[in-house]
Scaffold this active site. Structure first.
Site, PDB file in Angstrom:
ATOM      1  N   ARG A  90       0.651  -1.270   0.202  1.00  0.00           N
ATOM      2  CA  ARG A  90      -0.002  -0.048  -0.079  1.00  0.00           C
ATOM      3  C   ARG A  90       0.879   1.209   0.014  1.00  0.00           C
ATOM      4  NH1 ARG A  90      -4.996   1.645   4.249  1.00  0.00           N
ATOM      5  NH2 ARG A  90      -5.235   3.499   3.415  1.00  0.00           N
ATOM      6  N   ASN A 145     -10.730  -4.434  -1.763  1.00  0.00           N
ATOM      7  CA  ASN A 145     -10.400  -3.207  -2.684  1.00  0.00           C
ATOM      8  C   ASN A 145      -9.517  -3.788  -3.794  1.00  0.00           C
ATOM      9  OD1 ASN A 145     -12.297  -1.144  -1.858  1.00  0.00           O
ATOM     10  ND2 ASN A 145     -10.782  -0.816  -0.276  1.00  0.00           N
ATOM     11  N   CYS A 165     -19.075  -2.097   0.413  1.00  0.00           N
ATOM     12  CA  CYS A 165     -18.391  -0.893   0.825  1.00  0.00           C
ATOM     13  C   CYS A 165     -18.892  -0.180   1.952  1.00  0.00           C
ATOM     14  CB  CYS A 165     -18.027  -0.095  -0.707  1.00  0.00           C
ATOM     15  SG  CYS A 165     -17.023   1.487  -0.412  1.00  0.00           S
ATOM     16  N   HIS A 195     -16.098   3.521  -5.218  1.00  0.00           N
ATOM     17  CA  HIS A 195     -15.186   4.678  -4.987  1.00  0.00           C
ATOM     18  C   HIS A 195     -15.388   5.691  -6.096  1.00  0.00           C
ATOM     19  CE1 HIS A 195     -12.482   2.374  -2.151  1.00  0.00           C
ATOM     20  NE2 HIS A 195     -13.743   2.560  -1.779  1.00  0.00           N
ATOM     21  N   TYR A 242     -13.802  10.214  -2.322  1.00  0.00           N
ATOM     22  CA  TYR A 242     -13.001   9.671  -3.377  1.00  0.00           C
ATOM     23  C   TYR A 242     -13.106  10.550  -4.812  1.00  0.00           C
ATOM     24  CZ  TYR A 242     -12.072   5.507  -0.901  1.00  0.00           C
ATOM     25  OH  TYR A 242     -11.441   4.434   0.078  1.00  0.00           O
TER      26      TYR A 242
END
Length: 427
Positions: A90, A145, A165, A195, A242
């Protein structure tokens, strides 16, 4: 019901356990299995989960295992919450795109593509084990995700899957608090892709309360999603936070270049949480878990599992048929997208399947963006399933945050350099 959580060693898991404990009368869990390849996390999170359940008086049997096959054997439902590569991957997703003047984010843009490439093959492999060893007709609930891409991968491979989500339920809870009504009384006009969504309405008792909220709390709502108030007023909608990566790309990029990554912050929170989970005196969900993210995750998961377990034959107008926002096949819900794409909209569970219901239109000015991101998602899935630099480049170039060919070439090389160890075809 037997539920298996693959990725059960996540520091998120006690959030789920808390929800299961509070809603045990609605969701009669008999067996819960946490599946994770990390033995230390399994020991700490599993121990914490057992103490929480015992403290709440929940009779469910909880076991832990690193064996996916054993974990999902006989399961009625399997929840996927994977992070392939952990926080190190990440952190990379949040930094290497900066070299090409793009935002670094784990689900949006170049970093999101990297996560899809790492994750889809693993999710499909797990799903094959579920198909073979779980109960016939068992559902996979995907919280991994990028949810839209992973869920479409599962559906395309013939698995019984739905994506989940926490963005929608977060807005529902906030709107309900502002209106002074129970959360379940608020029906959201939540529409778009995972998102990449907008709240077009907030209906209470048949009346849309969103115009009033935008009028009376415009500044507050704009501050919450970190976007300009005039934008929300012009859209007559509340974008997901987002959308800031699109509507305020350069501002976000400048902020990212001047601050540590979110992954760095999450690492510190996870160390704190794991220390708390190791403490035998900790028997309830720690307050620190709120800083981990995933607010209302357990509420969304419990609501969905309850609906799936109790309403297989319920009429669409029954209380069990109340819409919940999920990721599912489009099938005409957004008419400008292919039927086999995955969209994030309200749906009900009826006759053993999810059916989109009361779907709002995407704002006209946003339809082009949604269509462009949907095209990227389709190319990203092709690259994740079949591999190959050219497929990755094609997906990268198609993303609205990239577009330029030379930038896409550079980003593709950066992505592959950072992720080759996860991609057998790229080694």
């Amino acid at each position: 019901m037997k539920l298996a959580i693959v990725g059960g060693g996540s520091t998120y898991t006690p959030e789920l356990i808390d929800g299961f404990a509070r809603h045990r009368s609605a969701l009669p869990l008999e067996e819960l299995v946490l599946v994770d390849p990390d033995p230390r996390r399994l020991e700490l999170v599993g121990g914490m989960a057992r103490r929480m359940l015992a403290h709440a008086g929940h009779p469910v049997t909880l076991t832990t295992t690193s064996d996916v096959r054993a974990g999902v054997d006989g399961a009625d439902a399997v929840l996927l919450q994977l992070r392939v590569g952990g926080q190190d991957a990440r952190s990379a997703d949040e930094t290497w795109p900066h070299e090409a003047h793009c935002i670094g984010q784990e689900t949006t843009g170049p970093g999101g593509l990297a996560k899809a490439l790492r994750t889809v093959p693993v999710a499909l492999s797990i799903a094959d084990v579920v198909r073979e060893h779980a109960r016939p007709g068992a559902w996979i609930v995907d919280f991994t995700n990028p949810v839209g891409i992973v869920t479409r991968a599962l559906l395309e491979a013939g698995h019984r899957a739905v994506g989940l989500c926490n963005v929608a339920i977060g807005f529902q809870r906030r709107f309900a608090a502002a209106l002074g009504v129970p959360a379940d009384d608020v029906l959201l006009g939540h529409v778009g892709l995972n998102h990449l969504t907008w709240e077009r309405s907030a209906v209470v008792g048949g009346v849309d309360q969103l115009p009033g909220l935008l009028s009376e709390r415009l500044g507050e709502l704009a501050e919450e999603v970190e976007l300009p108030a005039p934008l929300l007023a012009q859209l007559a909608a509340v974008p997901s936070y987002y959308l800031r990566y699109y509507y305020a790309h350069d501002e976000v990029l400048a902020e990212q270049l001047a601050a540590p990554t979110r992954a760095d912050a999450v690492r510190a929170i996870e160390r704190e949480l794991l220390d708390l989970y190791a403490d035998p005196r900790t028997v309830t969900k720690p307050e620190a878990l709120e800083r981990r993210g995933g607010a209302f995750y357990s509420e969304a998961a419990v609501e969905l599992l309850v609906q799936m377990s109790s309403s297989a034959g319920s009429p669409l107008d029954s209380p069990a048929g109340r819409p919940r926002v999920v990721n599912l096949r489009n099938d005409g819900a957004l008419p400008f997208l292919p039927d086999d794409h995955v969209v994030e909209v309200p749906a009900v569970f009826h006759d053993g399947r999810f059916v989109a219901r009361d779907v709002e239109e995407v704002p006209v000015e946003a339809q082009g963006l949604v269509a462009a991101v949907a095209a990227y998602e389709r190319l990203a899935l092709e690259a994740a399933v079949h591999g190959g630099r050219e497929r990755v480049l094609s997906a990268m170039r198609s993303h609205p945050l990239v577009l330029q060919h030379e930038r896409a070439e550079k980003l593709t090389d950066l992505l592959l350099a950072e992720n080759a160890r996860f991609l057998p075809w790229a080694r």
